[in-house]
Design an enzyme around this catalytic site. Sequence first.
Site, short mmCIF file in Angstrom:
data_model
loop_
_atom_site.label_atom_id
_atom_site.label_comp_id
_atom_site.label_asym_id
_atom_site.label_seq_id
_atom_site.Cartn_x
_atom_site.Cartn_y
_atom_site.Cartn_z
N ILE A 155 0.84 -1.21 0.00
CA ILE A 155 0.00 0.00 0.00
C ILE A 155 0.87 1.26 0.00
O ILE A 155 0.63 2.20 -0.76
CB ILE A 155 -0.95 -0.01 1.22
CG1 ILE A 155 -1.90 -1.21 1.13
CG2 ILE A 155 -1.74 1.29 1.32
CD1 ILE A 155 -2.71 -1.50 2.38
N THR A 229 -4.56 5.13 7.57
CA THR A 229 -5.47 4.14 6.99
C THR A 229 -4.98 2.74 7.36
O THR A 229 -5.38 1.77 6.73
CB THR A 229 -5.54 4.25 5.45
OG1 THR A 229 -4.21 4.16 4.94
CG2 THR A 229 -6.19 5.54 5.00
N ASP A 255 -8.95 6.70 9.11
CA ASP A 255 -9.89 5.65 8.68
C ASP A 255 -9.99 4.58 9.75
O ASP A 255 -10.83 3.68 9.65
CB ASP A 255 -9.40 5.04 7.36
CG ASP A 255 -10.41 4.05 6.79
OD1 ASP A 255 -11.60 4.42 6.69
OD2 ASP A 255 -10.03 2.91 6.47
N GLU A 260 -11.94 1.24 17.90
CA GLU A 260 -13.03 1.19 16.90
C GLU A 260 -13.90 -0.05 17.01
O GLU A 260 -15.04 -0.06 16.52
CB GLU A 260 -12.45 1.25 15.47
CG GLU A 260 -11.70 -0.02 15.06
CD GLU A 260 -11.14 0.05 13.64
OE1 GLU A 260 -10.50 1.05 13.29
OE2 GLU A 260 -11.35 -0.93 12.89
N HIS A 292 -13.23 2.75 8.87
CA HIS A 292 -12.50 1.60 8.32
C HIS A 292 -13.06 1.21 6.94
O HIS A 292 -13.42 0.07 6.71
CB HIS A 292 -12.55 0.41 9.29
CG HIS A 292 -11.33 -0.45 9.20
ND1 HIS A 292 -10.62 -0.86 10.28
CD2 HIS A 292 -10.70 -0.98 8.13
CE1 HIS A 292 -9.61 -1.61 9.90
NE2 HIS A 292 -9.63 -1.70 8.59
N PHE A 295 -10.88 -0.15 2.44
CA PHE A 295 -10.84 -1.37 1.60
C PHE A 295 -12.07 -1.50 0.70
O PHE A 295 -12.11 -2.36 -0.16
CB PHE A 295 -10.77 -2.62 2.51
CG PHE A 295 -12.08 -2.92 3.18
CD1 PHE A 295 -12.49 -2.22 4.29
CD2 PHE A 295 -12.93 -3.89 2.67
CE1 PHE A 295 -13.71 -2.48 4.89
CE2 PHE A 295 -14.16 -4.15 3.26
CZ PHE A 295 -14.55 -3.44 4.38
P1 NAI Z 1 2.78 -4.90 3.68
O1 NAI Z 1 3.10 -6.07 4.54
O2 NAI Z 1 2.88 -5.04 2.19
O3 NAI Z 1 3.69 -3.65 4.09
C1 NAI Z 1 3.91 -3.27 5.44
C2 NAI Z 1 5.25 -2.56 5.47
O4 NAI Z 1 5.46 -2.12 6.81
C3 NAI Z 1 6.43 -3.47 5.11
O5 NAI Z 1 7.26 -2.84 4.15
C4 NAI Z 1 7.14 -3.67 6.43
O6 NAI Z 1 8.55 -3.83 6.27
C5 NAI Z 1 6.81 -2.37 7.13
N1 NAI Z 1 7.03 -2.44 8.57
C6 NAI Z 1 6.94 -3.52 9.40
N2 NAI Z 1 7.25 -3.17 10.65
C7 NAI Z 1 7.53 -1.84 10.61
C8 NAI Z 1 7.94 -0.92 11.61
N3 NAI Z 1 8.16 -1.28 12.88
N4 NAI Z 1 8.16 0.37 11.22
C9 NAI Z 1 7.97 0.74 9.93
N5 NAI Z 1 7.61 -0.10 8.95
C10 NAI Z 1 7.39 -1.38 9.30
O7 NAI Z 1 1.33 -4.44 4.10
P2 NAI Z 1 0.26 -3.59 3.25
O8 NAI Z 1 -0.57 -4.51 2.43
O9 NAI Z 1 0.95 -2.46 2.59
O10 NAI Z 1 -0.69 -3.06 4.43
C11 NAI Z 1 -0.23 -2.15 5.40
C12 NAI Z 1 -1.25 -2.05 6.52
O11 NAI Z 1 -2.46 -1.47 6.01
C13 NAI Z 1 -1.71 -3.41 7.09
O12 NAI Z 1 -0.84 -3.85 8.11
C14 NAI Z 1 -3.08 -3.12 7.62
O13 NAI Z 1 -2.97 -2.82 8.99
C15 NAI Z 1 -3.53 -1.87 6.87
N6 NAI Z 1 -4.73 -2.10 6.06
C16 NAI Z 1 -5.81 -1.27 6.26
C17 NAI Z 1 -6.97 -1.42 5.52
C18 NAI Z 1 -8.16 -0.51 5.68
O14 NAI Z 1 -9.24 -0.82 5.16
N7 NAI Z 1 -8.04 0.62 6.35
C19 NAI Z 1 -7.08 -2.50 4.55
C20 NAI Z 1 -5.86 -3.28 4.36
C21 NAI Z 1 -4.74 -3.08 5.11
#
Ligand code: NAI
Length: 345
Positions: A155, A229, A255, A260, A292, A295
């Site tokens: 993302i 988000t 979001d 929540e 939220h 998505f």
């Molecule tokens: P992803 O796994 O592809 O990327 C997460 C990134 O965060 C990775 O590059 C990882 O190295 C990094 N990371 C891990 N620990 C960290 C730390 N301590 N400090 C900084 N960076 C760190 O995940 P993606 O798909 O990009 O999703 C990110 C987040 O978005 C999810 O964890 C989820 O919580 C949230 N999300 C929210 C949604 C919504 O509807 N609001 C829907 C889908 C996801």
Amino acid sequence: MIRIAFYDTKEYDRQSFGQYGALHDIQFRFLETRLNEDTVELAKGCDAVCVFVNDTVNAMVIDRLYAFGIRLIALRCAGYNNVDVKAAFGKIHVVRVPAYSPYAIAEHAIALLLTSVRRIHKAYNRTRDFNFSLNGLTGFDFHGKTVGVIGTGKIGRIFIDICRGFGMNVIAYDRFPAKDAGIDYVTLEQLFEQSDIISLHCPLTDETRHMIRADSIEKMKKGVVIVNTSRGGLIDAEALLDGIKARKIGAACLDVYEEEADIFFEDRSGHIPDDDLLTRLISMPNVIVTSHQAFLTNEALDNIARTTVENILSFYEKDGLCDNELCYHCGHIEECRKERKERCF
Ligand code: NAI
């Protein structure tokens, strides 16, 4: 026939999952309630449970599910901070949908940001009331501003691409920086100090909980805009409110919210709000809250249903190997059996 107890069902879930279930001899028991210690009994007689972001899948729930003979927890989301994966290890396999539409979330973050900075929400309300005054609607150009992105996964990177399209200067922090991604990584402290806008795209872990708190807000630029988000727990909401009241934070686009679980996704209009902190945040003129919703696109819903059903089928019908299985060894290369193309246990 595979029977799945489907918790926290919404109308859009019935449509998207119903159609894929019918194709594959999967029977969903659609339940409106969330999974927790009180509702776990409803899964009796099923082979698996399908859960979402605010279901409680703690050690006690896992033990009960295991006692009912349930061997699969299918998350229909990416984040899994609500599942005690350590407690599940050796008992119940956990699968998730790691990516369903990173565009949906990144684009929602941008939508919130544009709405907030250009005061679209205020203008919409005014013109509906035939108030065509522009007073108080002054925004700022995105072009040339510095945006700090925390978490450069699926993302975060799409969010970065969109920001670059606006001509913004992008800096980023990631605990595991991507090599050769052309991203200008800085320390978290530098990101706090230099960013006009900060957008959170990292998972909620013990390490990231309240990464936005009083001392980090202290380091930020006056007028900074914060976009979340990802997960509510990344922000200490009390400290956020203090930062807003101190005029340090220019705007917040949320979001997600730490508390929540009992509020979002439901129609609470007409109820007296119980959460004073959320009420105070919502009452601020420079805070936008969506529940939220990031998505929620047709493409994402279809991908979530299709991938969840594929995860379930690969667990029951093939050799049990599923690329989307996760366990508490995930991320620890030397202990991860999946890296060796084996099941987690
Ligand atoms: P992803 O796994 O592809 O990327 C997460 C990134 O965060 C990775 O590059 C990882 O190295 C990094 N990371 C891990 N620990 C960290 C730390 N301590 N400090 C900084 N960076 C760190 O995940 P993606 O798909 O990009 O999703 C990110 C987040 O978005 C999810 O964890 C989820 O919580 C949230 N999300 C929210 C949604 C919504 O509807 N609001 C829907 C889908 C996801």
